[in-house]
Structure formats: C-alpha cells, structure tokens
Enzyme design. Structure first.
Site, PDB file in Angstrom:
ATOM      1  N   CYS A   2       0.816  -1.210   0.000  1.00 56.19           N
ATOM      2  CA  CYS A   2       0.000   0.000   0.000  1.00 56.19           C
ATOM      3  C   CYS A   2       0.851   1.263   0.000  1.00 56.19           C
ATOM      4  CB  CYS A   2      -0.940   0.084   1.202  1.00 56.19           C
ATOM      5  SG  CYS A   2      -1.864  -1.424   1.486  1.00 56.19           S
ATOM      6  N   ARG A  27       2.749   0.529  -5.569  1.00 56.85           N
ATOM      7  CA  ARG A  27       2.717  -0.231  -4.324  1.00 56.85           C
ATOM      8  C   ARG A  27       1.428  -1.051  -4.181  1.00 56.85           C
ATOM      9  NH1 ARG A  27       6.636   2.002  -0.943  1.00 56.85           N
ATOM     10  NH2 ARG A  27       5.703   1.052   0.877  1.00 56.85           N
ATOM     11  N   TRP A  72      -2.964  -2.581  -1.590  1.00 56.18           N
ATOM     12  CA  TRP A  72      -2.679  -3.932  -2.089  1.00 56.18           C
ATOM     13  C   TRP A  72      -3.210  -4.857  -1.003  1.00 56.18           C
ATOM     14  CZ3 TRP A  72       0.332  -8.200  -0.548  1.00 56.18           C
ATOM     15  CH2 TRP A  72       0.508  -9.178  -1.536  1.00 56.18           C
ATOM     16  N   ASN A  98      -0.022   1.487   6.079  1.00 56.72           N
ATOM     17  CA  ASN A  98       0.757   0.589   5.218  1.00 56.72           C
ATOM     18  C   ASN A  98       1.505  -0.349   6.156  1.00 56.72           C
ATOM     19  OD1 ASN A  98       3.937   1.054   3.558  1.00 56.72           O
ATOM     20  ND2 ASN A  98       2.502  -0.621   3.328  1.00 56.72           N
ATOM     21  N   GLY A  99       1.360  -1.664   5.913  1.00 53.04           N
ATOM     22  CA  GLY A  99       2.031  -2.641   6.779  1.00 53.04           C
ATOM     23  C   GLY A  99       1.051  -3.730   7.169  1.00 53.04           C
ATOM     24  N   GLU A 478      12.525 -17.456 -15.634  1.00 54.20           N
ATOM     25  CA  GLU A 478      12.121 -16.066 -15.840  1.00 54.20           C
ATOM     26  C   GLU A 478      11.102 -15.956 -16.981  1.00 54.20           C
ATOM     27  OE1 GLU A 478      12.121 -13.481 -14.235  1.00 54.20           O
ATOM     28  OE2 GLU A 478      11.887 -11.848 -15.650  1.00 54.20           O
ATOM     29  N   LYS A 482       7.379 -14.363 -16.513  1.00 55.72           N
ATOM     30  CA  LYS A 482       6.878 -13.236 -17.309  1.00 55.72           C
ATOM     31  C   LYS A 482       5.518 -13.592 -17.886  1.00 55.72           C
ATOM     32  CE  LYS A 482       8.616 -10.597 -16.223  1.00 55.72           C
ATOM     33  NZ  LYS A 482       9.690 -10.589 -15.302  1.00 55.72           N
ATOM     34  N   GLU A 485       2.682 -13.917 -15.124  1.00 59.53           N
ATOM     35  CA  GLU A 485       2.246 -12.723 -14.390  1.00 59.53           C
ATOM     36  C   GLU A 485       1.458 -11.737 -15.247  1.00 59.53           C
ATOM     37  OE1 GLU A 485       5.282 -10.443 -12.323  1.00 59.53           O
ATOM     38  OE2 GLU A 485       6.652 -10.595 -14.002  1.00 59.53           O
ATOM     39  N   HIS A 501      11.437 -36.562 -14.842  1.00 59.01           N
ATOM     40  CA  HIS A 501      11.137 -36.956 -13.464  1.00 59.01           C
ATOM     41  C   HIS A 501       9.754 -36.486 -13.018  1.00 59.01           C
ATOM     42  CE1 HIS A 501      15.190 -38.455 -12.987  1.00 59.01           C
ATOM     43  NE2 HIS A 501      15.637 -37.321 -13.517  1.00 59.01           N
ATOM     44  N   LYS A 601       4.258  -3.334  -7.852  1.00 60.76           N
ATOM     45  CA  LYS A 601       5.642  -3.195  -8.305  1.00 60.76           C
ATOM     46  C   LYS A 601       6.619  -3.428  -7.166  1.00 60.76           C
ATOM     47  CE  LYS A 601       8.790  -2.313 -11.316  1.00 60.76           C
ATOM     48  NZ  LYS A 601       9.095  -3.477 -12.171  1.00 60.76           N
TER      49      LYS A 601
HETATM   50  C1  AGP Z   1       8.885  -9.385 -11.617  1.00 59.15           C
HETATM   51  O1  AGP Z   1       8.336  -9.344 -12.876  1.00 59.15           O
HETATM   52  C2  AGP Z   1       8.019  -9.302 -10.487  1.00 59.15           C
HETATM   53  N1  AGP Z   1       6.913  -8.492 -10.626  1.00 59.15           N
HETATM   54  C3  AGP Z   1       8.556  -9.616  -9.107  1.00 59.15           C
HETATM   55  O2  AGP Z   1       8.859 -10.966  -9.122  1.00 59.15           O
HETATM   56  C4  AGP Z   1       9.783  -8.833  -8.586  1.00 59.15           C
HETATM   57  O3  AGP Z   1      10.912  -9.151  -9.329  1.00 59.15           O
HETATM   58  C5  AGP Z   1       9.988  -9.178  -7.098  1.00 59.15           C
HETATM   59  O4  AGP Z   1       8.865  -8.801  -6.371  1.00 59.15           O
HETATM   60  C6  AGP Z   1      11.227  -8.558  -6.516  1.00 59.15           C
HETATM   61  O5  AGP Z   1      11.176  -7.161  -6.529  1.00 59.15           O
HETATM   62  P1  AGP Z   1      12.462  -6.297  -6.278  1.00 59.15           P
HETATM   63  O6  AGP Z   1      13.416  -6.586  -7.379  1.00 59.15           O
HETATM   64  O7  AGP Z   1      11.991  -4.890  -6.283  1.00 59.15           O
HETATM   65  O8  AGP Z   1      13.036  -6.721  -4.955  1.00 59.15           O
END
Ligand code: AGP
Length: 606
Positions: A2, A27, A72, A98-99, A478, A482, A485, A501, A601
């Site tokens: 948040c 956030r 969030w 926030n928290g 990765e 991508k 998400e 396996h 983010k």
């Molecule tokens: C990446 O596409 C993500 N949205 C997420 O995994 C991100 O990399 C992760 O939360 C770590 O964030 P940071 O690099 O700001 O620590």
C-alpha cells in the site's frame, strides 16, 4: 504494501492528494480512498480498482488537512468496505495504514467485547478503534502513543481527528517520508512522490511518532521523547516518466535494454578494466571471499540464479542462492570470508530487507545490487552495485532483470581479476563480447513483429512449460514468470533434464513447450529433451541459434537469437524474445499488461 499520503497546510484542491497518490500506485492498485477535513465534518470517498476511478469521482474540493491511500489487499478482498481510510465507531478518527498488524485478531476480539463495531475484514481497522478507546480519556496524541504500544507487526500510519487541525503519524518497519513544503507538510510512503513538490525532507526514523500542525512539526520516539528533526536535501532528479509512443511501459522498457547495457559498460568499464567504486570492501577482503550467498525475490532471484552459475564458474567460489523469504528463516552461519549479495530492483522488498538484516545481525557483509538509489536496501547494505536501469514502471520486470544479470557478469569478471583467476587475455575477450550484448539485443528487437506473430499463434494454449539447461535454466524460470504474471496462463520453468522426473506427464498436443536451445556445452542434451517432447506430441517453440535442418524440423516454431562468441552472455539475450513473447501473448488476450491483477511493483510486506 500500500501507499499512503497525508497533507496539512495551506488550502489546496483535493486532486493534489490523489495526484500524489498516483506516484505510489506501484505499491498496489486494488482500491483507494481519500478523507479530508471539511466544515467541521469529514469528506470521505473510496473506490475499487485504480486511482483513476477515484479521481473520476472527485469534484473540485478545497481542503487543508487530508489523507489518501492506495491498497494492495492483505486482509480482506478489495472492496469498498475494506478500502482505506478506516474510521472508528463515531466516524471521528480517520486512518490510512501501510504494513500488517499481526496481532489484529486478538485486538479486534477485545475491542468487540468493549462494544466497538467493525465493518471491514482488514487488520487496519483495529487502529481507529484503539485510538477511539484511548481518546476517551486522553488527547489524540497520547491515544496514539498507547495505540502504538498495542500494535505488533509493521506500520506506517497517518491519521487525523475531526475538529482537531493536526495530522498525526507513527512508523515502525514501513517507510514514511515527510516533505517540507513552503505551504505545509506532505507525508508519503516514498521519496519520488515528494520530489515534485520539494527537495527538503525528513526520512522518518523507525519507531517514531509525529504531530504536524500548519507551521510546526514535532517528532517523538515511542515513549513520547522528542527526536531531533534531521532534514535532508535530496538532489535526485524527478525523471519525466512517459510511455512515449509505446502502447505499454513494459514494451518501452523491453526496448530500452540495449541502452541500459551500454550505460552499464560505460559506467563500470574504464580503460578496459572493470571498476566498482561503492563496494566499500578492501581488496584484501575481496580476495579472501570463499562463499557467496545471494538473496532476492521473483525476477531478481532469477537474475541471482544466473549469477550463481557465473560466480561459480569464473570466480571459483561456492554460491548459495535463496529466495529471501526462505533465507531469512534458515539457520545460516556466516564466516568472515562470506559475502551476501542482495538483489532488488526497488530496494524496498520486505523479504529481502529482512534477510539482509538477519545476515547483518550475524556479522555478514552485504552488497546490494539495486536499481533505486536511496532505497532502504542501498542504505542498509555496506556496499552497492547500482544497476542503472532507470525507473521501471511496468510491474513485470524486464530491463531491471537484464541490468541485474549484466551487473552480476561484471562483478564475476571483476572478482575473477581481483582474485587473479582469469588471465588478461580471457578477460579482454570477455569484455569484447559484453560490448556485443546491446547489438545482439537490438538484432532481436528489430524482429519484434515476427515474435508477435508467433505469440499470437501460441496464445491459444492453456498451459506452458519453459525448459532450459545450465545457465539458461534460470532464463526458463524467468520466461515462465513473465508469461504467467501478465497473461495469467499457467507456466512452469524447469531444468530440461528434470522433465523426465515428472513434468513430462503433462505433455500432449495441447501443451506448449518453450525450449531454450542455444549452442553451448549442453546443446545436444537439450536437443534430446526436445525429441522427448515431440515423441509425445507437445508443441515446441525453440529459442535457438545455429541449428541444423534436422533439429529445425523438430520445432514447431523458432525464434532465432544471434550466435554468441561466449555463450555465458546468452541469458542477457534470450531474455528479450521471452519478454516480447509474454508481452504479445498478454496483448493478444487483452490483458492489463502494466498493472496485472493482484500484483504490485514493490512488495513491502512479508
Ligand atoms: C517481476 O516481474 C516481479 N513483478 C517480481 O517478481 C519482482 O521481481 C519481485 O517482487 C522482486 O522485486 P524487487 O526486485 O523490487 O526486490
């Protein structure tokens, strides 16, 4: 997580609060709300979803005391009732938070027994009710001191009470910054939200309380003892952030990668040597390093995973990598010859910060590999490698990832030189290849249209596997992250050799398998894995270079990447088509690319 905002000062339009809140949307964007003092009452407006929705509901409204919040969701679904600001039974005390209040259930039970009425499922709502309880006998500041004594967990809280022209705040383990404006005070969750209005600010110390009035600011510790005001001038430039002609920030950021790589080279490579000025570790210490721990989350963890392969191969040290949320609770013992690398785009990820604090408590030296200067991680680590990717707005990390991998490559080569493991010739050869990386990436970006066509064909699949081996196993992880998400299609990354396996049970004509099969020492094994998929009718998309006709026939579609002189740069290059592939699949499916559902983010809660 948040984002929170609070303002007290000369009269402004209510849109000022919401526009400031917009800087914090990274956030969380599940819901948002605003409360301002008005004619002896309070004007409150909330809205589900993005800040734009809230803004559209607001008329021009003058105010001089108010708070705002973007959420969030942690406790309770994103709806109107769970949105902040929250208030007490009498609707007199308004709070944004926030928290996480970890003991909220016990507090809530106690307050309900005392007759308090709760309307939300949030942990936050206990705060205004506790304040109300204490405010029966004490003034609102004393009530805040006692409320904070009751709270366990993390919090940045901003609040006001009807008919009391004061803005109060409390902070523990969640960020809170106070901007000193000519016309008043502005509280926010981070510095960039303040910079458009002032460069003069106070980074609120942990375990602080405060009271702001029109011309007066007082800050105290949790016992009510005065703290000195430590004003700072922040000279960071507010970078104009726009999508330019791109349809999404994510696409723009994918296309920025060659520039970021060039920036890293020109910053860290001088006279054909690599130099890191901010490691804050003497050469003798660097030479001694025998073990490296890498802590990171999500995409940054995948970058760290590539780093593990590089550091083991070129520096000859043992490397352990953990997602930060696990590292924090492992019983790791650090020796004086160990080094911790904490990787994070934002530098505010709660799990990574917690892992770093724990490692430091046990005496470890920490170097941050971070994109945001001035972030908590950069402040709390001994050393810094700045990844120089510039602001990354798309929630799905792209340029920050390749910048992290590139920084790790530079750091591996640097350490190999410091430890005298790599000779001058091999080093010069590698540097030459690093300088080719932006060209390799550009070559792929020029063929984005081809990748879009392939992505459109593949977007009908309901399930994906991403396979890679060796240094491109993390690339597979990765690539899968991508895709899932931003397109919400289930996607798993696997080391190709592990497929037999278990995951091979998934393969049939309805499964799409993205195989990273660039020419390296494991290439022939990778091709055998592709054969195994084809034998079970899986649909293969190969990310390849230099394959022969028989191998090409095995694949249903191919994306060609350049031939590398040194294949250990390949993760920096295969990342680009995988990012574009995820982007175009999501676009084809009409998904919300820059702000996917349920994500934020910066993940500032554990
Ligand atoms: C990446 O596409 C993500 N949205 C997420 O995994 C991100 O990399 C992760 O939360 C770590 O964030 P940071 O690099 O700001 O620590």
């Amino acid at each position: 997580m948040c984002g929170i905002v609070g303002y007290i000062g000369k009269e402004k339009n209510i849109h000022f609060l919401v526009d400031t809140l917009k800087y914090l949307e990274y956030r969380g964007y599940d819901s948002c709300g605003v409360a301002v003092a008005k004619n002896g009452g309070v004007f409150l407006q909330k809205s589900k979803g993005k800040i734009e929705n809230l803004k559209a509901r607001l008329k021009e409204e003058k105010f001089s005391l108010g708070i705002a919040h973007t959420r969030w969701a942690t406790h309770g679904v994103p709806n109107h009732l769970n949105s902040h600001p929250h208030f007490d039974c009498c609707k007199e005390i308004f709070v944004v938070h926030n928290g996480i209040i970890e003991n909220y259930a016990t507090l809530k039970d106690r307050l309900i027994r005392k007759g308090h009425k709760f309307i939300s499922q949030t942990d936050t709502e206990v705060i205004p009710h506790l304040l109300e309880e204490f405010n029966k006998k004490e003034d609102i500041f004393e009530a805040l001191i006692h409320t904070v004594e009751e709270l366990e967990g993390s919090f940045a809280i901003v609040l006001f009470r009807k008919n009391t022209h004061k803005l109060l705040f409390a902070k523990k383990d969640s960020p809170l910054i106070l901007g000193i404006l000519e016309e008043g005070f502005l509280l926010t969750s981070d510095i960039p939200a303040i910079l458009p209005f002032t460069k003069e600010l106070i980074n609120i110390e942990d375990k602080s309380l405060g009271v702001l009035e029109d011309n007066r600011c007082r800050i105290f510790d949790f016992n009510g003892k005065n703290r000195k005001l430590k004003k700072e001038r922040v000279e960071l430039h507010q970078v104009a952030i726009s999508k330019k002609d791109y349809s999404h920030f994510m696409l723009k950021e994918i296309f920025e990668q060659p520039k970021v790589m060039e920036r890293l080279i020109s910053f860290y490579v001088k006279d054909e040597e690599i130099n890191f000025k901010d490691l804050n570790l003497p050469l003798t210490k660097l030479k001694e390093i025998s073990k490296i721990f890498i802590f990171a989350c999500g995409t940054a963890y995948h970058a760290g995973f590539v780093g593990k392969y590089l550091l083991e191969k070129y520096v000859g040290v043992d490397v352990e990598i953990d997602v930060s949320s696990e590292a924090r609770y492992r019983k790791i013992r650090f020796s004086s010859k160990d080094l911790v690398l904490a990787i994070s785009q934002s530098g505010e990820t709660a799990d990574t910060l917690a892992a770093v604090r724990e490692a430091k408590r046990k005496g470890a030296k920490v170097i941050a590999i971070c994109n945001v200067l001035g972030s908590t991680l950069t402040k709390e680590s001994e050393g810094l490698i700045s990844t120089l990717a510039g602001p990354e707005i798309g929630v799905a990390s792209t340029k920050a990832y390749t910048a992290q991998v590139f920084s790790l490559l530079l750091f591996s080569l640097y350490l190999a030189r410091v430890k005298n493991i790599m000779n001058a010739n091999s080093f010069a050869n590698f540097l030459k290849e690093l300088k080719n990386v932006p060209l390799y990436q550009k070559e792929i970006l020029e063929r984005a249209n081809e990748i879009e066509k392939i992505a459109n064909k593949f977007s009908r699949f309901g399930c994906f596997l991403f396979l890679g081996r060796g240094i491109n196993y993390p690339s597979a992880l990765e690539g899968a992250l991508k895709l899932k998400e931003i397109s919400y299609i289930p996607a798993e990354g696997y080391p190709a050799g592990e497929m037999k396996h278990g995951p091979i049970a998934l393969i049939d004509e309805y499964r799409a398998v993205v195989c990273i099969a660039v020419k390296d020492e494991l290439y022939s094994k990778m091709i055998s894995n592709v054969q195994e998929i084809k034998a079970r009718k899986g649909k293969v998309l190969g990310v390849v270079n230099d394959l022969n006709e028989d191998e090409a026939r095995l694949m249903d579609e191919i994306i060609t990447v350049p031939n590398f002189r040194i294949t250990d740069v390949s993760p920096l290059v295969v990342a680009v088509p995988l990012q574009l592939f995820a982007y175009f699949v999501a676009k084809n499916l009409g998904c919300e690319i820059d702000q996917p559902r349920n994500l934020a983010k910066s993940v500032t809660v554990e």
